[in-house]
Design a protein around this motif. Structure first.
Motif, PDB file in Angstrom:
ATOM      1  N   UNK A  64       0.807  -1.210   0.000  1.00  0.00           N
ATOM      2  CA  UNK A  64       0.000   0.000   0.000  1.00  0.00           C
ATOM      3  C   UNK A  64       0.840   1.258   0.000  1.00  0.00           C
ATOM      4  N   UNK A  65       1.973   1.218   0.685  1.00  0.00           N
ATOM      5  CA  UNK A  65       2.852   2.388   0.692  1.00  0.00           C
ATOM      6  C   UNK A  65       3.387   2.671  -0.709  1.00  0.00           C
ATOM      7  N   UNK A  66       3.781   1.607  -1.398  1.00  0.00           N
ATOM      8  CA  UNK A  66       4.281   1.792  -2.763  1.00  0.00           C
ATOM      9  C   UNK A  66       3.159   2.191  -3.715  1.00  0.00           C
ATOM     10  N   UNK A  67       1.937   1.754  -3.416  1.00  0.00           N
ATOM     11  CA  UNK A  67       0.809   2.036  -4.308  1.00  0.00           C
ATOM     12  C   UNK A  67       0.513   3.523  -4.408  1.00  0.00           C
ATOM     13  N   UNK A  68       0.837   4.309  -3.371  1.00  0.00           N
ATOM     14  CA  UNK A  68       0.655   5.763  -3.466  1.00  0.00           C
ATOM     15  C   UNK A  68       1.430   6.321  -4.658  1.00  0.00           C
ATOM     16  N   UNK A  69       2.693   5.912  -4.749  1.00  0.00           N
ATOM     17  CA  UNK A  69       3.543   6.417  -5.837  1.00  0.00           C
ATOM     18  C   UNK A  69       3.107   5.843  -7.178  1.00  0.00           C
ATOM     19  N   UNK A  70       2.793   4.534  -7.201  1.00  0.00           N
ATOM     20  CA  UNK A  70       2.391   3.903  -8.455  1.00  0.00           C
ATOM     21  C   UNK A  70       1.111   4.522  -8.995  1.00  0.00           C
ATOM     22  N   UNK A  71       0.140   4.740  -8.112  1.00  0.00           N
ATOM     23  CA  UNK A  71      -1.106   5.347  -8.559  1.00  0.00           C
ATOM     24  C   UNK A  71      -0.900   6.761  -9.050  1.00  0.00           C
ATOM     25  N   UNK A  72      -0.120   7.521  -8.326  1.00  0.00           N
ATOM     26  CA  UNK A  72       0.134   8.898  -8.739  1.00  0.00           C
ATOM     27  C   UNK A  72       0.867   8.961 -10.069  1.00  0.00           C
ATOM     28  N   UNK A  73       1.573   7.890 -10.425  1.00  0.00           N
ATOM     29  CA  UNK A  73       2.330   7.836 -11.679  1.00  0.00           C
ATOM     30  C   UNK A  73       1.546   7.200 -12.820  1.00  0.00           C
ATOM     31  N   UNK A  74       0.253   6.862 -12.586  1.00  0.00           N
ATOM     32  CA  UNK A  74      -0.583   6.206 -13.586  1.00  0.00           C
ATOM     33  C   UNK A  74      -0.039   4.828 -13.941  1.00  0.00           C
ATOM     34  N   UNK A  75       0.270   4.055 -12.905  1.00  0.00           N
ATOM     35  CA  UNK A  75       0.660   2.656 -13.092  1.00  0.00           C
ATOM     36  C   UNK A  75      -0.419   1.813 -12.433  1.00  0.00           C
ATOM     37  N   UNK A  76      -1.434   1.474 -13.217  1.00  0.00           N
ATOM     38  CA  UNK A  76      -2.594   0.757 -12.693  1.00  0.00           C
ATOM     39  C   UNK A  76      -2.202  -0.587 -12.100  1.00  0.00           C
ATOM     40  N   UNK A  77      -1.130  -1.194 -12.620  1.00  0.00           N
ATOM     41  CA  UNK A  77      -0.703  -2.505 -12.140  1.00  0.00           C
ATOM     42  C   UNK A  77      -0.334  -2.511 -10.665  1.00  0.00           C
ATOM     43  N   UNK A  78      -0.206  -1.326 -10.054  1.00  0.00           N
ATOM     44  CA  UNK A  78       0.112  -1.274  -8.632  1.00  0.00           C
ATOM     45  C   UNK A  78      -0.956  -1.901  -7.751  1.00  0.00           C
ATOM     46  N   UNK A  79      -2.164  -2.098  -8.290  1.00  0.00           N
ATOM     47  CA  UNK A  79      -3.247  -2.721  -7.518  1.00  0.00           C
ATOM     48  C   UNK A  79      -3.311  -4.228  -7.715  1.00  0.00           C
ATOM     49  N   UNK A  80      -2.476  -4.798  -8.581  1.00  0.00           N
ATOM     50  CA  UNK A  80      -2.560  -6.228  -8.876  1.00  0.00           C
ATOM     51  C   UNK A  80      -2.351  -7.104  -7.642  1.00  0.00           C
ATOM     52  N   UNK A  81      -1.366  -6.825  -6.761  1.00  0.00           N
ATOM     53  CA  UNK A  81      -1.217  -7.703  -5.587  1.00  0.00           C
ATOM     54  C   UNK A  81      -2.477  -7.778  -4.735  1.00  0.00           C
ATOM     55  N   UNK A  82      -3.211  -6.683  -4.639  1.00  0.00           N
ATOM     56  CA  UNK A  82      -4.445  -6.679  -3.849  1.00  0.00           C
ATOM     57  C   UNK A  82      -5.538  -7.468  -4.566  1.00  0.00           C
ATOM     58  N   UNK A  83      -5.630  -7.294  -5.885  1.00  0.00           N
ATOM     59  CA  UNK A  83      -6.642  -8.035  -6.646  1.00  0.00           C
ATOM     60  C   UNK A  83      -6.339  -9.523  -6.663  1.00  0.00           C
ATOM     61  N   UNK A  84      -5.063  -9.885  -6.724  1.00  0.00           N
ATOM     62  CA  UNK A  84      -4.708 -11.304  -6.711  1.00  0.00           C
ATOM     63  C   UNK A  84      -5.085 -11.955  -5.387  1.00  0.00           C
ATOM     64  N   UNK A  85      -4.965 -11.201  -4.281  1.00  0.00           N
ATOM     65  CA  UNK A  85      -5.283 -11.752  -2.965  1.00  0.00           C
ATOM     66  C   UNK A  85      -6.784 -11.833  -2.725  1.00  0.00           C
ATOM     67  N   UNK A  86      -7.556 -10.917  -3.292  1.00  0.00           N
ATOM     68  CA  UNK A  86      -8.997 -10.866  -2.989  1.00  0.00           C
ATOM     69  C   UNK A  86      -9.753 -10.280  -4.177  1.00  0.00           C
ATOM     70  N   UNK A  87      -9.794 -10.988  -5.307  1.00  0.00           N
ATOM     71  CA  UNK A  87     -10.357 -10.401  -6.528  1.00  0.00           C
ATOM     72  C   UNK A  87     -11.840 -10.054  -6.419  1.00  0.00           C
ATOM     73  N   UNK A  88     -12.628 -10.840  -5.695  1.00  0.00           N
ATOM     74  CA  UNK A  88     -14.073 -10.605  -5.651  1.00  0.00           C
ATOM     75  C   UNK A  88     -14.442  -9.330  -4.906  1.00  0.00           C
ATOM     76  N   UNK A  89     -13.551  -8.820  -4.084  1.00  0.00           N
ATOM     77  CA  UNK A  89     -13.823  -7.572  -3.371  1.00  0.00           C
ATOM     78  C   UNK A  89     -13.070  -6.389  -3.983  1.00  0.00           C
TER      79      UNK A  89
END
Length: 709
Positions: free
Chosen positions: A588-613
């Motif tokens: 999540x800490x790294x996702x701040x920078x990834x999101x601000x840089x328009x790197x959508x893939x920064x959310x993949x670890x979260x989606x892989x762990x819990x895709x239905x939510x």
């Protein structure tokens, strides 16, 4: 190599119900020996690799693996599960689990272990011995190659359901090729049978039947070497001289041209293009997927013999399956292949978009919006003038951006017809630019070029002409056909359609614009950098080739929506950290920078762990952001950059409001959905439930952290 796996790294009674728990249990042994420095960080890397492609293999095998900065030295741990653990293999759970850890950047060590292990897993005696081992030390010695496997009584689960052509008596175990050690990459290309076939098995009574085979798979690791081993064993049993060239991800050793020239037939067992395929032209060829090489090698050898007896030869090395034809499972529909052809072009186009678009954006940022009217820097450049430097950046970016349509068309054709498709594809893409057919013209030109080359390749030509076909004949004829069709037949209608689309985007306003923003937002957040995300992004970038107010709004909506998922996950881990694992909180800490840089893939670890939510939450926020961006009439001239190109955004304050609104919606939804599953349970129950998921009991704070998938 005995130090790579020791008795302490073997668990013959692996008590885990999930692949995450199994990885944690084996990784804890690595941590105890100092081989892994950060358990959670390493497991996050294992989960990320697992999310790319399942590591389960047919025959009850699971090989989770990764390269990680948290690994001190190459290490292999082994676990045996009585109940079996699902690693995504088609034939069911795995009972033999190998966890492979390699230091970051240690490609050779990583691939060495994987390729050697994959080959040994084709040996029935090896897997049988592992399933019957009762002592961890003996299992470790067996895996490291220090101890030869001995046949064990009882039923055997065979990893390769291939029926040999000859009875076992004709190929005794003593004649089997030696098993590879885990100390060096598998690069053997020697024939797997040194003895001539028996008279009743040979179709040529006076000489040995010779076959050359090539194996390859998308990852270039496990299946590549398993197919090679299966073909070698089947060749020995069939009494043929068979040489295999495994084309793995670490490279390949080319078969001696003299061996290819002497071969009576060729077998391609591959899911990615055969490299330097032209070397095998003019031979009877069996062309199948890599799994066929593993599951039915004897049938492939028999088929190759039959084609040789009938005199069936290939017209050219590149007439067979292409990079896209071989991707995926057999029986894929044309629609799936078409999507992959298009994605092939988009994937090669994106680097030009990023480089050219950001250079253009920097030019605007430094020199202002009138920089596009600056004279050529080749004729006028003042070293001390910032406007000249801005013009330089803008013009370099413009040149890079000018390649978008030709590259798109060229690599769509490449995806269809391999390298011969490049020339007509680039020609067609350039014509599309010339006649103002734009992005749509490039798509059509690539498909026409690929189809034309594939049609030419199917024509049987005399042997003397085969050598010049890929260099002279195919580029010449295909370029003529593509040029004729693009200039005189389909080009003008496509240009009119492109103009109509441009005019429609220019006139977008009100409800129509909002609806388009919702659709683009949903597409950007559905697969987080996958094909649907790339389609929406490619649509937006295509509009930048001929910018107008509508296309600039689309680009702004696409980038804003793509920033939402990682920003939302970062916000959610900050607001309700207890709902996330320790690894997710770090991500999540790294996702701040990834999101601000328009790197959508920064959310993949979260989606892989819990895709239905996570995925529905991300889509909801993306839809809100896309709609608001269009409603606020925000515009964007750069194809990338995130918040770092705010100076190039029209209505920047409202643009940030749209991103913030979508981020809040996604974060609130994911917190709500994750919290709902814990409703009615005391917090103390969380630790116990999560400990069960990890295969152990709660032992303080560490036991209260669920494993990331």
């Amino acid at each position: 190599m005995s130090g790579m796996i020791t008795a302490d790294l073997v668990d013959l009674d692996l008590a885990a119900e999930t692949k995450e728990a199994a990885a944690r249990s084996l990784a804890e042994r690595m941590v105890a020996l100092g081989r892994v420095t950060d358990l959670d960080g390493f497991l996050a890397d294992v989960a990320a690799r697992e999310a790319q492609m399942p590591t389960g293999l047919d025959g009850g095998i699971g090989i989770p693996h990764c390269r990680s900065a948290h690994v001190a030295e190459p290490t292999l741990a082994f676990g045996r599960s009585a109940e079996g653990i699902d690693f995504g293999a088609p034939d069911g759970p795995a009972d033999l689990i190998f966890l492979i850890a390699a230091p970051a950047g240690a490609d050779d060590a990583h691939l060495t272990i994987l390729s050697a292990l994959a080959r040994r897993l084709m040996n029935e005696e090896f897997t049988t011995a592992l399933r019957s081992a009762i002592d961890p030390s003996a299992a470790a010695a067996l895996i490291s190659g220090e101890e030869a496997p001995a046949a064990a009584p009882g039923p055997v689960r065979k990893p390769v359901p291939a029926a040999p052509e000859a009875p076992p008596s004709e190929a005794p175990p003593s004649e089997a090729p030696p098993e590879p050690e885990l100390t060096a990459p598998e690069t053997e290309n020697s024939p797997s049978s040194e003895q001539p076939p028996s008279p009743e098995k040979s179709t040529l009574p006076e000489q040995v039947f010779r076959i050359v085979a090539v194996t390859s798979c998308p990852t270039g690791i496990a299946h590549t070497y398993m197919a090679a081993e299966a073909l070698e064993q089947a060749g020995q049993q069939a009494g043929v001289e068979l040489v295999v060239e495994p084309q793995g991800s670490s490279g390949f050793n080319r078969v001696d041209p003299a061996v290819i020239a002497a071969a009576d037939a060729v077998i391609f067992a591959h899911d990615v293009p055969v490299r330097e395929k032209e070397r095998f032209a003019g031979k009877p060829t069996v062309d199948v997927g890599v799994k066929a090489g593993i599951n039915r090698p004897a049938e492939l050898i028999a088929e190759a013999r039959g084609k040789a007896e009938r005199g069936e030869v290939t017209a050219a090395a590149s007439t067979r399956n292409t990079p896209v034809d071989n991707a995926g499972e057999p029986g894929e529909g044309y629609g799936t292949k078409l999507r992959k052809w298009l994605m092939s072009g988009v994937s090669y186009m994106v680097p030009f978009v990023a480089a050219g678009g950001l250079l253009i954006a920097l030019g605007f940022a430094i020199g202002g919006y009138t920089i596009n009217k600056a004279p050529s820097v080749a004729e006028h450049f003042v070293w001390t003038d910032h406007v000249s430097w801005a013009a330089l950046l803008f013009q370099i970016g413009g040149m890079a951006f000018g390649f978008l349509v030709p590259v798109l068309a060229g690599f769509i054709a490449y995806g269809m017809a391999d390298r011969p498709g490049l020339v007509p594809g680039f020609v067609g893409g350039s014509i599309a630019l010339t006649i103002n057919a734009g992005f749509l013209g490039g798509l059509v030109a690539g498909l026409i070029a690929g189809g034309t080359v594939m049609a030419i390749q199917r024509v049987r030509v005399p042997a003397p002409l085969r050598g010049i076909m890929p260099v002279v004949v195919i580029p010449l004829l295909s370029s003529i056909v593509v040029g004729f069709l693009m200039f005189l037949v389909v080009g003008k209608p496509i240009a009119e359609l492109q103009k109509a689309l441009t005019d429609w985007l220019s006139g977008l306003s009100g409800a129509n614009a909002v609806i388009l923003g919702v659709i683009l937002g949903l597409m950007m957040c559905f697969d987080l950098g996958g094909p649907l995300n790339k389609v929406a992004y490619a649509f937006a970038v295509g509009g930048l080739a001929n910018p107008n107010p509508g296309s600039l709004k689309v680009m702004a909506a696409v980038m804003a929506a793509g920033m939402v998922p990682p920003l939302a996950m970062a916000l959610a881990t900050t607001v309700r950290s207890k709902l996330f694992t320790r690894t997710e909180r770090e991500n999540g800490k790294a996702a701040w920078v990834l999101g601000a840089s328009f790197i959508t893939e920064g959310a993949i670890p979260f989606a892989a762990a819990d895709p239905l939510r996570v995925i529905p939450s991300a889509m909801a926020g993306g839809a809100v952001t896309g709609a608001l961006s269009m409603l606020f009439e925000c515009t964007l001239r750069a194809p990338h950059g995130g918040i770092f190109v705010i100076p190039l955004i029209g209505n920047p304050f409202l643009y940030l409001v749209a991103i913030a609104a979508g981020t809040l919606v996604s974060a609130a939804l994911v917190i709500l959905l994750k919290g709902a599953r814990r409703t009615g349970r005391p917090d103390q129950a969380d630790g116990a439930e999560e400990a069960i998921a990890t295969g152990g009991g709660p032992t303080g704070e560490e036991a209260k952290v669920p494993v990331a998938v």
